[in-house]
Design an enzyme around this catalytic site. Structure first.
Site, mmCIF file in Angstrom:
data_model
loop_
_atom_site.group_PDB
_atom_site.id
_atom_site.type_symbol
_atom_site.label_atom_id
_atom_site.label_comp_id
_atom_site.label_asym_id
_atom_site.label_seq_id
_atom_site.Cartn_x
_atom_site.Cartn_y
_atom_site.Cartn_z
ATOM 1 N N SER A 93 46.620 32.770 32.388
ATOM 2 C CA SER A 93 46.290 33.401 33.913
ATOM 3 C C SER A 93 46.122 32.013 34.907
ATOM 4 C CB SER A 93 45.141 34.349 33.823
ATOM 5 O OG SER A 93 44.506 34.440 35.251
ATOM 6 N N TYR A 103 36.748 35.972 31.165
ATOM 7 C CA TYR A 103 38.017 35.938 31.079
ATOM 8 C C TYR A 103 38.634 34.712 31.313
ATOM 9 C CZ TYR A 103 42.617 37.540 32.895
ATOM 10 O OH TYR A 103 43.870 37.730 33.350
HETATM 11 N N1 LIG Z 1 48.041 41.603 36.720
HETATM 12 C C1 LIG Z 1 47.582 40.418 36.770
HETATM 13 O O1 LIG Z 1 47.764 40.141 37.956
HETATM 14 C C2 LIG Z 1 47.518 39.344 35.751
HETATM 15 C C3 LIG Z 1 47.164 38.045 36.277
HETATM 16 C C4 LIG Z 1 46.917 36.989 35.317
HETATM 17 C C5 LIG Z 1 46.979 37.362 33.947
HETATM 18 N N2 LIG Z 1 47.332 38.442 33.641
HETATM 19 C C6 LIG Z 1 47.315 38.816 32.222
HETATM 20 O O2 LIG Z 1 48.621 39.613 31.672
HETATM 21 C C7 LIG Z 1 48.650 40.328 30.730
HETATM 22 C C8 LIG Z 1 48.792 41.675 30.886
HETATM 23 O O3 LIG Z 1 48.019 42.207 31.952
HETATM 24 P P1 LIG Z 1 48.205 43.783 33.035
HETATM 25 O O4 LIG Z 1 47.985 43.167 34.198
HETATM 26 O O5 LIG Z 1 49.541 44.041 32.394
HETATM 27 O O6 LIG Z 1 47.024 44.438 32.150
HETATM 28 P P2 LIG Z 1 47.105 46.039 32.104
HETATM 29 O O7 LIG Z 1 47.851 46.594 33.051
HETATM 30 O O8 LIG Z 1 45.430 46.144 32.047
HETATM 31 O O9 LIG Z 1 47.595 45.917 30.392
HETATM 32 C C9 LIG Z 1 46.830 45.479 29.416
HETATM 33 C C10 LIG Z 1 47.489 45.934 28.114
HETATM 34 O O10 LIG Z 1 46.728 45.453 26.999
HETATM 35 C C11 LIG Z 1 46.228 46.258 26.049
HETATM 36 N N3 LIG Z 1 45.060 46.070 25.458
HETATM 37 C C12 LIG Z 1 43.675 46.226 26.166
HETATM 38 N N4 LIG Z 1 43.013 45.897 25.245
HETATM 39 C C13 LIG Z 1 43.310 45.984 24.094
HETATM 40 C C14 LIG Z 1 42.841 45.683 22.707
HETATM 41 N N5 LIG Z 1 41.610 45.682 22.468
HETATM 42 N N6 LIG Z 1 43.639 46.038 21.675
HETATM 43 C C15 LIG Z 1 45.097 46.066 21.956
HETATM 44 N N7 LIG Z 1 45.560 46.099 23.101
HETATM 45 C C16 LIG Z 1 44.687 46.090 24.266
HETATM 46 C C17 LIG Z 1 46.457 47.577 26.965
HETATM 47 O O11 LIG Z 1 46.807 48.841 26.035
HETATM 48 P P3 LIG Z 1 45.868 49.803 25.656
HETATM 49 O O12 LIG Z 1 44.863 50.038 26.666
HETATM 50 O O13 LIG Z 1 46.716 50.849 25.148
HETATM 51 O O14 LIG Z 1 45.072 49.134 24.354
HETATM 52 C C18 LIG Z 1 47.401 47.399 28.093
HETATM 53 O O15 LIG Z 1 48.949 47.593 27.299
HETATM 54 C C19 LIG Z 1 46.872 40.264 30.173
HETATM 55 O O16 LIG Z 1 46.942 39.376 29.141
HETATM 56 C C20 LIG Z 1 46.416 39.688 31.555
HETATM 57 O O17 LIG Z 1 45.127 38.926 31.354
HETATM 58 C C21 LIG Z 1 47.561 39.744 34.305
#
Ligand SMILES: NC(=O)c1ccc[n+]([C@@H]2O[C@H](COP(=O)([O-])OP(=O)(O)OC[C@H]3O[C@@H](n4cnc5c(N)ncnc54)[C@H](OP(=O)(O)O)[C@@H]3O)[C@@H](O)[C@H]2O)c1
Length: 243
Positions: free
Chosen positions: A141, A155
């Site tokens: 991130s 985080y």
């Molecule tokens: N969106 C952004 O702007 C952004 C920016 C920087 C980095 N990121 C990174 O990108 C990645 C994806 O983020 P996103 O925005 O797509 O997030 P999201 O929509 O909140 O999705 C998170 C995913 O992680 C899974 N997850 C969460 N806790 C878990 C656990 N304990 N065990 C297994 N699976 C788990 C969730 O599935 P379940 O709830 O079904 O478990 C979901 O599929 C993350 O690593 C995040 O830190 C995102």
């Protein structure tokens, strides 16, 4: 006909992970999806339920058990592992959790999901990754490299550690024929974003949020032969937010 390639993808149920499932499926790959949710019938691709592993990456012993389930599904080869699952806990009313007010349990959960799970998964699937000369992509991130107005301290430090882990893994897995890279998204339109992100958008050089498919495309590139000499790097996917 060439053997179908396989990717294991954590955090597949929503957001960036969901877009990544679609990208790899469209390329003809078999996608083994991992998340806490059971398989959702609304997911249309063939073999979806058979290819889903329900896993709580916050629980180390359950993660190790789930790796054995994954290995049984693999036929000895794994072309890519995408460590995408991540959590970004907030305080009451969505407040940022700082170093002063994050309790130890929260630190632990964040580090288990965001940091320990990627290395445990990679080590657990090492034999299959080596057999396929595969690629690993860790999703870090922009918050790993600077203080962010919404992302909490646990985080941010977990993502900084994951970036360092990517370098270490590239060093260690390289001689085994496995490439390891990271992608660092900025503000991507998913459920993880905090209220108020629209104010950040006005400051971004590209003046818009990223879309999950734009991150999925970068992940795809790092797992494809087009990146065959790229390892140990972290690609910013943030519309120039980092400048
Ligand atoms: N969106 C952004 O702007 C952004 C920016 C920087 C980095 N990121 C990174 O990108 C990645 C994806 O983020 P996103 O925005 O797509 O997030 P999201 O929509 O909140 O999705 C998170 C995913 O992680 C899974 N997850 C969460 N806790 C878990 C656990 N304990 N065990 C297994 N699976 C788990 C969730 O599935 P379940 O709830 O079904 O478990 C979901 O599929 C993350 O690593 C995040 O830190 C995102």
């Amino acid at each position: 006909m060439a053997e179908q390639k396989t990717v294991v993808l954590t955090g597949a149920s929503r957001g960036i992970g969901h877009a990544t499932v679609k990208r790899f499926s469209a390329e003809g790959w078999r996608v083994l999806t991992c998340s806490r949710q059971p398989f959702d019938d609304r997911c249309p691709w063939p073999g979806g339920e058979e290819n889903h592993i329900q896993i709580d990456l916050a629980d180390p012993s359950k993660t190790v058990q789930a790796i054995e389930v994954i290995r049984e599904k693999l036929n000895g080869r794994l072309d890519a592992l995408v460590n995408n699952a991540g959590i970004s806990p907030k305080g009451p009313d969505g407040a940022r959790l700082s170093t002063l007010d994050t309790d130890l349990r929260t630190w632990g959960q964040v580090f288990h999901v965001n940091f320990f799970a990627p290395v445990v998964m990679a080590r657990g699937l090492q034999v299959e990754l080596v057999a396929a000369k595969g690629a690993i992509v860790n999703v870090t991130s922009i918050a790993g490299g600077r203080v962010h107005p919404f992302a909490g301290a646990a985080y941010a430090t977990s993502k900084a550690a994951l970036a360092a882990l990517t370098r270490e893994m590239a060093h260690d897995f390289g001689p085994l024929g496995v490439r390891v890279n990271a992608i660092a998204p900025g503000e991507v339109e998913t459920a993880i974003l905090s209220p108020g992100t629209d104010k950040i958008v006005d400051q971004l050089p590209m003046r818009r949020l990223g879309q999950p498919f734009e991150v999925a495309d970068a992940i795809w590139f790092l797992c494809s032969p087009q990146s065959s000499y790229i390892s140990g790097t972290e690609i910013e996917v943030n519309g120039a937010q980092h400048v």
